[in-house]
Write an enzyme that holds these catalytic residues in place. Structure first.
Site, PDB file in Angstrom:
ATOM      1  N   GLU A 103       0.823  -1.207   0.000  1.00  0.00           N
ATOM      2  CA  GLU A 103       0.000   0.000   0.000  1.00  0.00           C
ATOM      3  C   GLU A 103       0.861   1.262   0.000  1.00  0.00           C
ATOM      4  O   GLU A 103       0.521   2.253  -0.650  1.00  0.00           O
ATOM      5  CB  GLU A 103      -0.953  -0.007   1.191  1.00  0.00           C
ATOM      6  CG  GLU A 103      -2.092  -1.012   1.064  1.00  0.00           C
ATOM      7  CD  GLU A 103      -2.974  -0.754  -0.149  1.00  0.00           C
ATOM      8  OE1 GLU A 103      -3.055   0.399  -0.608  1.00  0.00           O
ATOM      9  OE2 GLU A 103      -3.572  -1.717  -0.649  1.00  0.00           O
ATOM     10  N   CYS A 140     -24.577   1.113 -16.226  1.00  0.00           N
ATOM     11  CA  CYS A 140     -23.716   2.285 -16.043  1.00  0.00           C
ATOM     12  C   CYS A 140     -24.455   3.566 -16.422  1.00  0.00           C
ATOM     13  O   CYS A 140     -24.915   3.734 -17.557  1.00  0.00           O
ATOM     14  CB  CYS A 140     -22.465   2.132 -16.898  1.00  0.00           C
ATOM     15  SG  CYS A 140     -21.332   3.534 -16.778  1.00  0.00           S
ATOM     16  N   TYR A 177      -6.893   6.704   3.653  1.00  0.00           N
ATOM     17  CA  TYR A 177      -7.004   5.632   2.667  1.00  0.00           C
ATOM     18  C   TYR A 177      -6.143   4.441   3.044  1.00  0.00           C
ATOM     19  O   TYR A 177      -6.604   3.281   3.012  1.00  0.00           O
ATOM     20  CB  TYR A 177      -6.605   6.105   1.260  1.00  0.00           C
ATOM     21  CG  TYR A 177      -6.341   4.915   0.372  1.00  0.00           C
ATOM     22  CD1 TYR A 177      -7.398   4.188  -0.152  1.00  0.00           C
ATOM     23  CD2 TYR A 177      -5.043   4.456   0.154  1.00  0.00           C
ATOM     24  CE1 TYR A 177      -7.175   3.043  -0.906  1.00  0.00           C
ATOM     25  CE2 TYR A 177      -4.809   3.310  -0.594  1.00  0.00           C
ATOM     26  CZ  TYR A 177      -5.875   2.609  -1.122  1.00  0.00           C
ATOM     27  OH  TYR A 177      -5.650   1.468  -1.842  1.00  0.00           O
ATOM     28  N   ASP A 184      -9.975   4.864  -3.386  1.00  0.00           N
ATOM     29  CA  ASP A 184      -8.805   5.390  -4.085  1.00  0.00           C
ATOM     30  C   ASP A 184      -9.257   5.994  -5.413  1.00  0.00           C
ATOM     31  O   ASP A 184     -10.452   6.068  -5.705  1.00  0.00           O
ATOM     32  CB  ASP A 184      -7.739   4.308  -4.273  1.00  0.00           C
ATOM     33  CG  ASP A 184      -8.078   3.331  -5.407  1.00  0.00           C
ATOM     34  OD1 ASP A 184      -9.274   3.242  -5.799  1.00  0.00           O
ATOM     35  OD2 ASP A 184      -7.159   2.666  -5.903  1.00  0.00           O
TER      36      ASP A 184
END
Length: 331
Positions: free
Chosen positions: A40, A219, A123, A141
């Site tokens: 990360e 979508c 985050y 993110d």
């Protein structure tokens, strides 16, 4: 805002991930929380293809926080190599020290404890908690924000800067994970990584592969006719910038076994000599990497004012230190 069929979206996206996910070492069953934490840190603003070889070398050398904490911080900066944003290496080393001294060498498993570590923001704390400890928390993110923007809001791109509305949307989209509900918790965690992967591989910023998207029929952006972004993204310049010069100076310091005279680093012609021999010639004897670093630095031919400013920033950030012998990586 449209009212999508979240249950179907959760199913379709996580099923797509199960069939299409990249096999990455920090995702494997053998990856412990430290392996996830290192990934990360490295993946912040850096693509997987550049991170993977550095991560593998790092984990082989420092398989535990204690192993990294026992090394000088200069070694962490040196091993960071060309990943960029090397302050991440300083912070990861500092976090390893705290984990070793305060947490018995084990990466803590709650977001609150993680947030108290050096270099860990909202985050990163959420991502480590989710991916390493299976905590059903909201992870957001850039890739996730982009998928949410298109799928739910019908926009080509997320906002330029993350805001509260985006976080609220991510929380609303997270599958419910009731107390003691292992299936719900697993779905919440699978959802986070699946949406992130969808944004990385299919719902990309510049050339989305909508024909391969598992939720293309749901979508909102597609339904709206794929409208253009509501702002024009600005790319970050590189050539001639302080960032480029910082990287070149850091490369020289990483490949120098001894402190570098300040004048050599700044490129002053009258000082770029060692024992009567040009520094470039000396570096050629030290190996290809050292020589390439010196050639690259001096080829920039940066103005003196810029060189002084960049060196001062490296010293202020703790990425370099000054001694009577010259400039070196921090001890």
């Amino acid at each position: 805002m449209p009212h999508p069929d979240l249950e179907k979206i959760h199913h379709d996206v996580t099923a797509w991930y199960a069939a299409n996910a990249r096999e990455l070492p920090w995702r494997g069953a053998a990856a412990d929380p430290w392996a996830v934490m290192v990934s990360e840190f490295m993946l912040q603003q850096t693509p997987v293809v550049r991170v993977r070889p550095v991560w593998e070398a790092w984990m082989e050398r420092w398989p535990t926080p204690a192993a990294l904490a026992a090394e000088p911080v200069a070694e962490a900066v040196r091993a960071w190599g060309r990943l960029g944003y090397p302050r991440r290496a300083l912070r990861l080393h500092a976090a390893a020290v705290v984990i070793t001294d305060v947490h018995g060498g084990k990466v803590p498993g709650t977001e609150a404890e993680l947030l108290a570590l050096p270099g860990v923001g909202t985050y990163t704390a959420a991502a480590i908690a989710c991916f390493a400890f299976k905590v059903p928390t909201v992870v957001v993110d850039t890739n996730i924000r982009r998928v949410h923007a298109r799928l739910i809001r019908g926009r080509a791109l997320p906002e330029q800067n993350q805001n509260a509305a985006e976080l609220a949307l991510a929380a609303r989209l997270l599958p419910a994970a009731g107390e003691g509900d292992n299936a719900g918790t697993a779905l919440a965690n699978d959802w986070n990584i699946a949406v992130m992967e969808l944004g990385a591989l299919v719902c990309t910023a510049r050339s989305p592969r909508c024909e391969d998207c598992p939720v293309v029929n749901q979508c909102a952006w597609i339904a709206a006719g794929r409208p253009e972004p509501h702002y024009k993204p600005k790319g970050q310049p590189w050539h001639g910038t302080d960032r480029q010069l910082r990287g070149a100076m850091m490369a020289v310091l990483r490949h120098s076994a001894a402190p570098v005279p300040r004048g050599d680093l700044l490129g002053a012609p009258d000082l770029a000599v060692a024992a009567g021999e040009p520094r470039i010639a000396v570096s050629a004897r030290q190996g290809d990497a050292a020589h390439e670093a010196w050639v690259t630095l001096h080829a920039l031919d940066a103005p003196a004012e810029q060189s002084e400013r960049v060196l001062a920033s490296l010293l202020a950030d703790g990425l370099a230190q000054h001694s009577p012998d010259g400039i070196s990586l921090p001890h």
